[in-house]
Design a protein around this motif. Sequence first.
Motif, PDB file in Angstrom:
ATOM      1  N   GLU A  85       1.236  -5.829 -16.526  1.00  0.00           N
ATOM      2  CA  GLU A  85       1.176  -5.070 -15.276  1.00  0.00           C
ATOM      3  C   GLU A  85       1.595  -5.933 -14.084  1.00  0.00           C
ATOM      4  O   GLU A  85       1.954  -5.413 -13.034  1.00  0.00           O
ATOM      5  N   THR A  86       1.551  -7.266 -14.251  1.00  0.00           N
ATOM      6  CA  THR A  86       2.015  -8.156 -13.192  1.00  0.00           C
ATOM      7  C   THR A  86       3.474  -8.543 -13.376  1.00  0.00           C
ATOM      8  O   THR A  86       4.012  -9.361 -12.617  1.00  0.00           O
ATOM      9  N   GLY A  87       4.138  -7.988 -14.407  1.00  0.00           N
ATOM     10  CA  GLY A  87       5.543  -8.246 -14.641  1.00  0.00           C
ATOM     11  C   GLY A  87       5.828  -9.501 -15.438  1.00  0.00           C
ATOM     12  O   GLY A  87       6.958  -9.989 -15.437  1.00  0.00           O
ATOM     13  N   ARG A 119      -2.600  -8.992   1.034  1.00  0.00           N
ATOM     14  CA  ARG A 119      -2.574  -8.728  -0.400  1.00  0.00           C
ATOM     15  C   ARG A 119      -3.807  -9.314  -1.107  1.00  0.00           C
ATOM     16  O   ARG A 119      -3.699  -9.917  -2.171  1.00  0.00           O
ATOM     17  N   ASP A 121      -6.809  -9.204  -3.463  1.00  0.00           N
ATOM     18  CA  ASP A 121      -6.943  -8.430  -4.691  1.00  0.00           C
ATOM     19  C   ASP A 121      -8.245  -8.790  -5.401  1.00  0.00           C
ATOM     20  O   ASP A 121      -8.901  -9.787  -5.093  1.00  0.00           O
ATOM     21  N   ARG A 207     -11.411   0.943 -10.999  1.00  0.00           N
ATOM     22  CA  ARG A 207     -10.110   0.273 -11.025  1.00  0.00           C
ATOM     23  C   ARG A 207      -9.889  -0.500 -12.325  1.00  0.00           C
ATOM     24  O   ARG A 207      -8.766  -0.534 -12.830  1.00  0.00           O
ATOM     25  N   GLY A 249      -1.095  -4.428  -9.785  1.00  0.00           N
ATOM     26  CA  GLY A 249      -0.475  -3.639 -10.841  1.00  0.00           C
ATOM     27  C   GLY A 249      -0.429  -2.154 -10.586  1.00  0.00           C
ATOM     28  O   GLY A 249       0.115  -1.399 -11.400  1.00  0.00           O
ATOM     29  N   MET A 250      -0.994  -1.694  -9.447  1.00  0.00           N
ATOM     30  CA  MET A 250      -0.993  -0.270  -9.148  1.00  0.00           C
ATOM     31  C   MET A 250       0.365   0.163  -8.613  1.00  0.00           C
ATOM     32  O   MET A 250       1.186  -0.657  -8.197  1.00  0.00           O
ATOM     33  N   THR A 251       0.619   1.464  -8.637  1.00  0.00           N
ATOM     34  CA  THR A 251       1.858   2.026  -8.110  1.00  0.00           C
ATOM     35  C   THR A 251       1.525   3.005  -6.985  1.00  0.00           C
ATOM     36  O   THR A 251       1.005   4.088  -7.242  1.00  0.00           O
ATOM     37  N   PRO A 252       1.787   2.655  -5.731  1.00  0.00           N
ATOM     38  CA  PRO A 252       2.287   1.346  -5.287  1.00  0.00           C
ATOM     39  C   PRO A 252       1.162   0.314  -5.314  1.00  0.00           C
ATOM     40  O   PRO A 252      -0.017   0.688  -5.416  1.00  0.00           O
ATOM     41  N   PRO A 253       1.497  -0.989  -5.235  1.00  0.00           N
ATOM     42  CA  PRO A 253       0.446  -2.002  -5.171  1.00  0.00           C
ATOM     43  C   PRO A 253      -0.532  -1.705  -4.036  1.00  0.00           C
ATOM     44  O   PRO A 253      -0.125  -1.279  -2.943  1.00  0.00           O
ATOM     45  N   THR A 254      -1.808  -1.883  -4.311  1.00  0.00           N
ATOM     46  CA  THR A 254      -2.866  -1.519  -3.368  1.00  0.00           C
ATOM     47  C   THR A 254      -3.818  -2.687  -3.226  1.00  0.00           C
ATOM     48  O   THR A 254      -4.290  -3.228  -4.235  1.00  0.00           O
TER      49      THR A 254
END
Length: 279
Positions: A85-87, A119, A121, A207, A249-254
Amino acid sequence: MKLLRYGASGAERPGLLDAQGQIRDLSAYVPDIAGDALAPNALARLATLDPADLPPVTPDRLGPPVAGVGKFLCVGLNYADHARETGKEPPAEPVLFAKAVSAICGPYDDVQIPRGSDRTDWEVELGIVIGTRAKYVDQARALDHVAGYLLVNDVSERRFQSERGGQWTKGKSHDTFGPIGPWLVTKDEIGDPQAIDLWLDVDGQRRQTGNTRTMIFGVAHLVSYVSQFMTLLPGDIIATGTPPGVGLGMTPPTFLREGQVVTLGAAGLGEQRQRMVQA
């Protein structure tokens, strides 16, 4: 046993949580939950005490359940679905980084959003607390060096972590970015550290949901692995990585904002609650 520390920041006293949920003072038997007090013989002596004989207390605050932490080590990308999820691809070896010990705070203390952060998290994690010196230990004996386990919120500033140069430490180490506790649970109460449910909510919305059985590298592997590179000492903490569901990892990142509340927990290890404030 569930060991804890209570009182104002910097002036905490040792205690334990009895079977009825009452906090009991341990000051007559141990100076603090730290160092030699985490050794197997010291924990065995505390286990012989009758909690009913200890003074009950009702503190205003719970502090970090372990004092004198020398190293706060973390394992990155230790759940394959979180890595993706972090690519990133799941790692072939544990990814290690350090979190400053000055980031450690109590389980219900406010978490500061750093100046200039956009950002910040969340990451719910299982933490390992070392009880005896460990150097070049094999996996079969690794858990012999563990005093117990605790809940960790590995708070992270993703821009500082990934875009400000260097390695991850500067995005992981702001003051209050390491809530631990509410208590240290001795390993005899945790039958299998690879079967612990984890969860985290932001403002009451779920989450993260996970279980330590899906770790890429388990607790015994991590203790053994880290001991090949450095000596682990009593009170050192290893945060073992987070399951999927982080804001990045959320869409969009939150990401977290001032006034939001994060709650998290782990089966057998208790729960935390933090309000976000500006630094």
